[in-house]
Design a protein around this motif. Structure first.
Motif, PDB file in Angstrom:
ATOM      1  N   TYR A  97       0.832  -1.203   0.000  1.00 50.01           N
ATOM      2  CA  TYR A  97       0.000   0.000   0.000  1.00 50.01           C
ATOM      3  C   TYR A  97       0.873   1.262   0.000  1.00 50.01           C
ATOM      4  O   TYR A  97       0.652   2.177  -0.799  1.00 50.01           O
ATOM      5  N   ASN A 101       1.039   3.789  -3.097  1.00 53.03           N
ATOM      6  CA  ASN A 101       0.599   5.151  -2.784  1.00 53.03           C
ATOM      7  C   ASN A 101       1.673   6.172  -3.181  1.00 53.03           C
ATOM      8  O   ASN A 101       1.393   7.208  -3.791  1.00 53.03           O
ATOM      9  N   VAL A 121      -5.739   7.983  -3.849  1.00 53.29           N
ATOM     10  CA  VAL A 121      -6.682   6.996  -3.318  1.00 53.29           C
ATOM     11  C   VAL A 121      -6.322   5.617  -3.861  1.00 53.29           C
ATOM     12  O   VAL A 121      -6.568   5.312  -5.035  1.00 53.29           O
ATOM     13  N   SER A 123      -6.764   1.451  -3.274  1.00 48.91           N
ATOM     14  CA  SER A 123      -7.553   0.438  -2.565  1.00 48.91           C
ATOM     15  C   SER A 123      -7.285  -0.927  -3.177  1.00 48.91           C
ATOM     16  O   SER A 123      -6.876  -1.027  -4.343  1.00 48.91           O
ATOM     17  N   SER A 124      -7.489  -1.973  -2.388  1.00 50.76           N
ATOM     18  CA  SER A 124      -7.320  -3.326  -2.920  1.00 50.76           C
ATOM     19  C   SER A 124      -8.568  -3.707  -3.702  1.00 50.76           C
ATOM     20  O   SER A 124      -9.666  -3.206  -3.438  1.00 50.76           O
ATOM     21  N   SER A 125      -8.394  -4.582  -4.667  1.00 50.45           N
ATOM     22  CA  SER A 125      -9.506  -5.008  -5.515  1.00 50.45           C
ATOM     23  C   SER A 125      -9.973  -6.399  -5.111  1.00 50.45           C
ATOM     24  O   SER A 125      -9.161  -7.288  -4.855  1.00 50.45           O
ATOM     25  N   TYR A 133      -4.958  -4.112  -7.196  1.00 53.72           N
ATOM     26  CA  TYR A 133      -5.210  -2.851  -6.505  1.00 53.72           C
ATOM     27  C   TYR A 133      -5.763  -1.863  -7.519  1.00 53.72           C
ATOM     28  O   TYR A 133      -5.674  -2.076  -8.738  1.00 53.72           O
ATOM     29  N   ASN A 136      -7.918   5.218  -7.422  1.00 51.86           N
ATOM     30  CA  ASN A 136      -9.218   5.852  -7.678  1.00 51.86           C
ATOM     31  C   ASN A 136      -9.146   7.368  -7.475  1.00 51.86           C
ATOM     32  O   ASN A 136     -10.076   7.978  -6.960  1.00 51.86           O
TER      33      ASN A 136
END
Length: 685
Positions: A97, A101, A121, A123-125, A133, A136
């Protein structure tokens, strides 16, 4: 970039981030001062004007420092990206992450350099169709850009923003490919080679190393805290289990951890107990009294204290003698404490808990000193005969009672003396109190008063880890049928009995040796009690149910312990020797071609991010959920991917060593989680 440099940049960047947070707090305090009534200036108050000017200058200086730190932080973040890292030599798993990021923050800053603090933004998928990931950022960034545009013709779409970001993302050994879905969601696909190298390094090292931390600290964890002459009961269960796991987590990360048991071993009740001891065992100073049931002894003395005025008078006299350290009275006090200490230690040994005792008696001289210090500095106020202390603000709060009307000390006095001792003598940089949630306000006031007295400074971190009560299956506070509090020793005994019954029901006694059976019994009994507590959000109440916690399905200790035992049995069943395993680690790649193999690997790679999250909020249920995810994902893999192939007669015809290696590293990550949670795996169940 060599991994050691990456870890250093990670550490310095995190420290810069912490400094920004602290400076922002100071800035907020300065704003309060500037805007307060104290700074309403009139012609006769030039001193106030001078203070205001100084505050404004300090304000501006802090703003400049924050901006410098922000720039430094971003630069270091960009520098520690894994652009040129040799992943085959990394000894620690890295945060996916944080690195993703940082990669996208760099890309967004390059794509839109005029946007201040752009949204990043990640996020994991949950759907492999949309990558592992997602970034977004396009939609919120598009809204910011649209607000800045006045010409409607120049309006940008989220898809355009996503394409622009995508064009700026630097290459990385983490990422296989990137694509755009829908209205501007950037899908991130991880490289299998990265997963193979990372997991292979764990096997080569023979252990799971912790992710790099900012800077090792001296951390003091205050937990358990029973009272002498009273047996530990279910009310002590959560503090003891949660405190132990937090200590294990911080030790794993490399911090120096002081595990402190702040027991109640001083006060009026000891005058009462010693008076009863004098009557029942007059020769106690020369012959050791047979006090086996201290709880009953306490109840007897309390009954006399409440009903016999002469006895009560003698009890109070003994308190004075105890405080004066009269030898015979001190001897009696030590006898009572030793009996309790043995009972406590029996519980701690059974649950594999390590603690250093620092009872209230330890702080007696320090309480005298803290009262004198607070009085000399003008922090104490008279209030109907008491001496009280306010924190940084009075409005909406309550004060500490530092000295009672009769001149005696209180828990407030003890806690103020304790926090000073911990910061100045123990050199603790981080203090964690693990108590029930009802004490949150108390510790907020303690911290506020410590800040006002300049005992706690900005670089000292203090956390109160609160938790909800344990409920019975009737959803009421967990008690016996007669309404008494359940003794912890009896609860553990019941756990052992239930675990034995469960193992015999499964006919494990017919397949295990006596020693193996007892090891499994203890692992299940104590493991299920610990795990049932830790897998619940500590902020909530939870229902204690042996029936539920002993189930071998679902998110329970029994299921996880069995899953780990089964994983470890695979290589053994395949007749793979340690020599063969060592050779395979050197020359056989971990098999990640099948979707279930890769799915399991990606779960294991989340370990650093899970650890980071638990370290931040000190809530162990996240780690429990991770263990369950490993176990269930492993089952999917095992059902779909044969590690060992046999013919119709049961003879082994093929061993897939790449998959055997994946099972071994899965067991290692799971075992490291178990170590933090205090679960003891066994080879056979």
């Amino acid at each position: 970039m060599p991994y050691s440099e990456y870890a250093l940049f990670e550490s310095r960047a995190k420290e810069a981030e912490e400094s920004i947070i602290e400076l922002k707090k100071e800035l907020a305090n300065l704003h309060k001062i500037i805007n307060s009534d104290n700074f309403k200036i009139d012609e006769d108050h030039t001193a106030s004007q001078q203070e205001l000017d100084n505050a404004k200058k300090e304000n501006e200086k802090l703003r400049m420092q924050i901006n410098i730190l922000k720039r430094t932080y971003k630069e270091r973040k960009a520098q520690h990206l894994l652009l040129d890292t040799d992943l085959s030599k990394c000894e620690r798993m890295i945060s996916l992450y944080d690195n993703l990021n940082a990669l996208f923050e760099k890309a967004i800053n390059e794509a839109y350099p005029d946007v201040v603090d752009p949204p990043v933004v990640i996020s994991s998928s949950n759907n492999p169709k949309f990558g592992d990931y997602q970034c977004n950022s396009a939609l919120p960034l598009c809204k910011l850009l649209s607000m800045e545009k006045t010409d409607a013709k120049k309006k940008v779409s989220p898809l355009d923003v996503a394409k622009n970001i995508l064009s700026k993302v630097p290459s990385s050994p983490l990422i296989e490919k990137l694509d755009i879905a829908g209205a501007g969601f950037i899908n991130i696909y991880l490289k299998r080679e990265y997963g193979q190298n990372t997991l292979k390094n764990i096997l080569k090292l023979g252990k799971v190393n912790p992710p790099p931390i900012y800077q090792p600290k001296t951390v003091l964890v205050d937990f358990s805290s029973p009272n002498v002459a009273k047996e530990m009961h279910v009310g002590h269960l959560r503090s003891t289990i949660i405190g132990e796991s937090i200590s294990r987590l911080l030790e794993f990360l490399g911090h120096k951890v002081l595990r402190i048991n702040h027991i109640g071993d001083w006060g009026t009740q000891f005058g009462m107990l010693i008076a009863h001891l004098e009557d029942k065992f007059p020769n106690y100073s020369t012959e050791s009294p047979p006090i086996s049931d201290l709880q009953a002894f306490y109840k007897e003395s309390k009954l006399r204290f409440d009903s016999d005025e002469e006895f009560k008078k003698r009890a109070y006299e003994n308190v004075v003698k105890l405080q004066a350290h009269e030898p015979k009275i001190i001897h009696g006090w030590k006898l009572i404490c030793d009996v309790s200490r043995k009972e406590f230690q029996n519980i701690y040994d059974r649950l594999d808990i390590t603690l250093t005792e620092r009872g209230e008696s330890f702080y007696q001289d320090r309480m005298v000193a803290i009262v004198k210090e607070l009085e000399e500095k003008g922090f104490l106020e008279e209030d109907e005969g008491r001496k009280i202390m306010w924190g940084n603000q009075k409005e909406g709060t309550i004060p500490l009672t530092i000295v009672k009307k009769d001149g005696g000390f209180t828990y407030d006095t003890s806690d103020m003396a304790a926090i000073k001792q911990r910061i100045f003598e123990e050199q603790a940089e981080w203090i964690i109190y693990v108590t029930d949630a009802g004490q949150a306000t108390h510790f907020q006031i303690i911290v506020s008063c410590a800040e006002r007295a300049r005992i706690k400074l900005s670089h000292h971190r203090v956390d109160h880890v609160g938790f909800g009560v344990v409920l019975g299956e009737d959803k009421k506070k967990f008690k016996t049928r007669s309404g008494d509090t359940i003794k912890l020793s009896e609860l553990l005994d019941e756990g052992l009995k239930r675990a034995e019954d469960k193992l015999r029901e499964k006919e494990r006694d017919k397949h295990l040796t006596e020693e193996e059976f007892r090891d499994a019994q203890r692992a299940i009994a104590y493991g299920c009690i610990k795990y049932a507590d830790l897998c619940n959000n500590r902020a909530h109440e939870y229902v204690f149910s042996f029936d539920k916690m002993l189930q071998d399905k679902g998110n329970t200790a029994v299921y996880l312990l069995y899953a780990r035992t089964r994983i470890r049995s695979i290589a053994r069943t395949a007749n793979v020797t340690q020599e063969q395993l060592k050779k395979a680690i050197e020359d056989t790649p971990i098999s990640l071609e099948h979707e279930k193999e890769w799915k399991l690997a990606k779960v294991l790679l989340k370990f650093p991010d899970v650890i980071a999250r638990v370290t931040k909020d000190l809530s162990l249920h996240t780690l429990c959920d991770f263990c369950y995810e490993i176990a269930t994902t492993f089952t999917e893999f095992y059902d779909s991917c044969y590690c060992v192939e046999k013919n119709k007669t049961g003879e082994i015809v093929k061993v897939n060593m790449g998959r055997i290696l994946l099972t071994e590293v899965t067991a290692m990550v799971l075992e490291q989680c178990f170590s933090i949670l205090g679960l003891k795996p066994v080879e056979k169940m």
